[in-house]
Each structure stands twice: as C-alpha cells, then as structure tokens.
Design a protein around this motif. Sequence first.
Motif, PDB file in Angstrom:
ATOM      1  N   TRP A 134      79.066 -25.599  76.327  1.00 14.01           N
ATOM      2  CA  TRP A 134      78.965 -24.912  77.612  1.00 14.01           C
ATOM      3  C   TRP A 134      78.733 -23.423  77.365  1.00 14.01           C
ATOM      4  CZ3 TRP A 134      78.984 -26.586  82.664  1.00 14.01           C
ATOM      5  CH2 TRP A 134      79.019 -25.572  83.644  1.00 14.01           C
ATOM      6  N   MET A 135      77.668 -22.904  77.933  1.00  8.49           N
ATOM      7  CA  MET A 135      77.394 -21.469  77.868  1.00  8.49           C
ATOM      8  C   MET A 135      76.436 -21.112  78.993  1.00  8.49           C
ATOM      9  SD  MET A 135      74.909 -21.429  74.511  1.00  8.49           S
ATOM     10  CE  MET A 135      75.689 -22.856  73.743  1.00  8.49           C
ATOM     11  N   SER A 136      76.370 -19.840  79.315  1.00  4.14           N
ATOM     12  CA  SER A 136      75.475 -19.403  80.376  1.00  4.14           C
ATOM     13  C   SER A 136      74.023 -19.488  79.915  1.00  4.14           C
ATOM     14  CB  SER A 136      75.795 -17.956  80.760  1.00  4.14           C
ATOM     15  OG  SER A 136      75.376 -17.071  79.725  1.00  4.14           O
ATOM     16  N   PRO A 137      73.073 -19.558  80.845  1.00  5.00           N
ATOM     17  CA  PRO A 137      71.659 -19.537  80.459  1.00  5.00           C
ATOM     18  C   PRO A 137      71.306 -18.304  79.630  1.00  5.00           C
ATOM     19  CG  PRO A 137      71.870 -20.217  82.745  1.00  5.00           C
ATOM     20  CD  PRO A 137      73.241 -19.765  82.309  1.00  5.00           C
ATOM     21  N   ARG A 138      71.952 -17.191  79.953  1.00  3.59           N
ATOM     22  CA  ARG A 138      71.692 -15.940  79.217  1.00  3.59           C
ATOM     23  C   ARG A 138      72.121 -16.069  77.763  1.00  3.59           C
ATOM     24  NH1 ARG A 138      75.119 -10.863  79.712  1.00  3.59           N
ATOM     25  NH2 ARG A 138      73.848  -9.132  78.973  1.00  3.59           N
ATOM     26  N   LEU A 189      69.100 -19.262  71.211  1.00  5.91           N
ATOM     27  CA  LEU A 189      67.793 -19.821  70.886  1.00  5.91           C
ATOM     28  C   LEU A 189      66.931 -18.769  70.199  1.00  5.91           C
ATOM     29  CD1 LEU A 189      65.689 -22.040  71.004  1.00  5.91           C
ATOM     30  CD2 LEU A 189      65.100 -21.283  73.315  1.00  5.91           C
ATOM     31  N   SER A 190      66.986 -17.552  70.720  1.00  8.64           N
ATOM     32  CA  SER A 190      66.226 -16.459  70.118  1.00  8.64           C
ATOM     33  C   SER A 190      66.674 -16.195  68.691  1.00  8.64           C
ATOM     34  CB  SER A 190      66.377 -15.195  70.967  1.00  8.64           C
ATOM     35  OG  SER A 190      65.744 -14.094  70.352  1.00  8.64           O
ATOM     36  N   ARG A 191      67.995 -16.221  68.478  1.00 10.19           N
ATOM     37  CA  ARG A 191      68.531 -15.979  67.141  1.00 10.19           C
ATOM     38  C   ARG A 191      68.100 -17.095  66.181  1.00 10.19           C
ATOM     39  NH1 ARG A 191      70.621 -11.919  64.745  1.00 10.19           N
ATOM     40  NH2 ARG A 191      72.639 -12.786  64.186  1.00 10.19           N
ATOM     41  N   THR A 192      68.068 -18.328  66.681  1.00 13.16           N
ATOM     42  CA  THR A 192      67.631 -19.441  65.846  1.00 13.16           C
ATOM     43  C   THR A 192      66.175 -19.255  65.425  1.00 13.16           C
ATOM     44  OG1 THR A 192      69.167 -20.963  66.934  1.00 13.16           O
ATOM     45  CG2 THR A 192      67.303 -21.929  65.754  1.00 13.16           C
ATOM     46  N   LEU A 193      65.348 -18.825  66.372  1.00  8.38           N
ATOM     47  CA  LEU A 193      63.947 -18.596  66.067  1.00  8.38           C
ATOM     48  C   LEU A 193      63.775 -17.457  65.069  1.00  8.38           C
ATOM     49  CD1 LEU A 193      62.409 -18.961  69.641  1.00  8.38           C
ATOM     50  CD2 LEU A 193      62.256 -20.589  67.744  1.00  8.38           C
ATOM     51  N   LYS A 194      64.618 -16.428  65.187  1.00 12.35           N
ATOM     52  CA  LYS A 194      64.501 -15.280  64.288  1.00 12.35           C
ATOM     53  C   LYS A 194      64.818 -15.646  62.847  1.00 12.35           C
ATOM     54  CE  LYS A 194      65.323 -11.552  67.606  1.00 12.35           C
ATOM     55  NZ  LYS A 194      66.252 -10.493  68.062  1.00 12.35           N
ATOM     56  N   ARG A 195      65.668 -16.663  62.669  1.00 15.80           N
ATOM     57  CA  ARG A 195      65.977 -17.084  61.300  1.00 15.80           C
ATOM     58  C   ARG A 195      64.734 -17.608  60.601  1.00 15.80           C
ATOM     59  NH1 ARG A 195      70.568 -19.514  63.992  1.00 15.80           N
ATOM     60  NH2 ARG A 195      72.397 -18.174  63.738  1.00 15.80           N
ATOM     61  N   HIS A 196      63.757 -18.033  61.381  1.00 16.72           N
ATOM     62  CA  HIS A 196      62.507 -18.535  60.821  1.00 16.72           C
ATOM     63  C   HIS A 196      61.394 -17.489  60.921  1.00 16.72           C
ATOM     64  CE1 HIS A 196      64.285 -22.538  60.606  1.00 16.72           C
ATOM     65  NE2 HIS A 196      64.744 -22.332  61.826  1.00 16.72           N
ATOM     66  N   ARG A 197      61.780 -16.282  61.383  1.00 17.15           N
ATOM     67  CA  ARG A 197      60.811 -15.192  61.518  1.00 17.15           C
ATOM     68  C   ARG A 197      61.351 -13.965  60.809  1.00 17.15           C
ATOM     69  NH1 ARG A 197      58.131 -14.718  66.512  1.00 17.15           N
ATOM     70  NH2 ARG A 197      57.272 -12.832  65.560  1.00 17.15           N
TER      71      ARG A 197
END
Length: 212
Positions: free
Chosen positions: A125-129, A135-143
């Motif tokens: 459970w977490m807010s959309p924000r 999600l952004s942090r997960t993507l950054k691990r691959h960038r």
Amino acid sequence: MDNTVIVIDDHDIVRLGLETLIADSPHLRLLGSAASLRDGLALIERHQPALVITDMGTGDSSGLATVRAVLAAQGPRATLVLSMQDEMLYGEPVMALGASGYLMKERASAEIVPAALAALKGELWMSPRLNARLLSRTLKRHRPDVADAGESSLTPREREVLDLVHQGQATKEIASALGLSARTVDIHRANIKRKLGLRSAAAVIASGTRRT
C-alpha cells in the motif's frame, strides 16, 4: 484469513482514532495498542498479530530504527508504517526495509482500513505519488546515465541522522542513539550537507521545517 491487528503510536488522539476505525471494521480484529516501542514489541511477542500498524516515532524510539525493530519482531507478517514525515523522504527506505505500506497520517482516517486489508492479503500500500517515485528509482537503476540528487539520494542511515538532527540532537547524542562513533556521524552529516546542497549545520536543521 487472520485479521488481527496491533497499533503502536505515542500520540493518544491518533492511537485512539486508529483503535476506533479498526474496531468499527467487521474485517479487522484489534488485539491491543501501545504508546511506546517497548510495549509494542511486547504485544507483538505475546499475540503474534497478522498486522502491526506503527508510527515511525515513539517516545522511546524514532525514525527508521523504530521500523527496523517492528519488522524484526513481526518477521514475515505484515507491517504498515504510519507517519507525519514526508513520504517522498521516508517512504522509499521504509518500503525497502520490507514494510507492507507507508501511509501519511493526514490520510489515515480514510485509508487505514483499506490499507490494512491490502496488507493482510499480502499486497503493498502506497500513494500514487510514492509508487511513481519507486518506479522511477527502479528505472534509474538500469539507467546509470541518470543522476539522482537531493533528499532521494540519501542513504537510510543518512536519513536517520538527518531525522535526529531535525530533532535538535547533537553529534554525540546521535552517535549514542544509533550506536555509531562521533566521527562516523560527522561523516554522515557532511554527506547530507553535500547531497542537499547546504552549507552549514544551521541550514541542515532549517531544512527540517520543509517537512514538519
């Protein structure tokens, strides 16, 4: 499904409000509540609840140290973290530690029951924000070409130090609370200033007013 719940919060009004919301839900069963981490851990050991709802700060503990202690006591069972602290600062490290969710107190009256039911079903459970941030942090691990800056770049330990600085604690007090040397605390404080772009200790303390 086991629907037992324990609440840990040192603010009487908040704790009583949570008790009422849980008691009024036909899908949840309140086993007890505690105003301190010590008493909360004793309740967890005694009752082995399916879910613990805990504040990040209690009279005898604060910040991520509280979350770690509750998670260690709960083991694989669910834990929801309720806090007044900005989810953009603390939500990520709390979830990384293994919490089932992070919930701002300002939304608790409307969200605590659905959040509890989600956690009991093994959902996060977490807010959309906050979800977007993770999600952004997960993507950054691959960038590796994308740099992370500011408060989101603080390590969990640096966030703990920053939290205690905002509470007005000096280096020796922080070292004692976290089991570190004063030299290590000074290194963390220097890293915090660098990452937040602050020039002085006073500026670090003042930065806390943005999230209180």
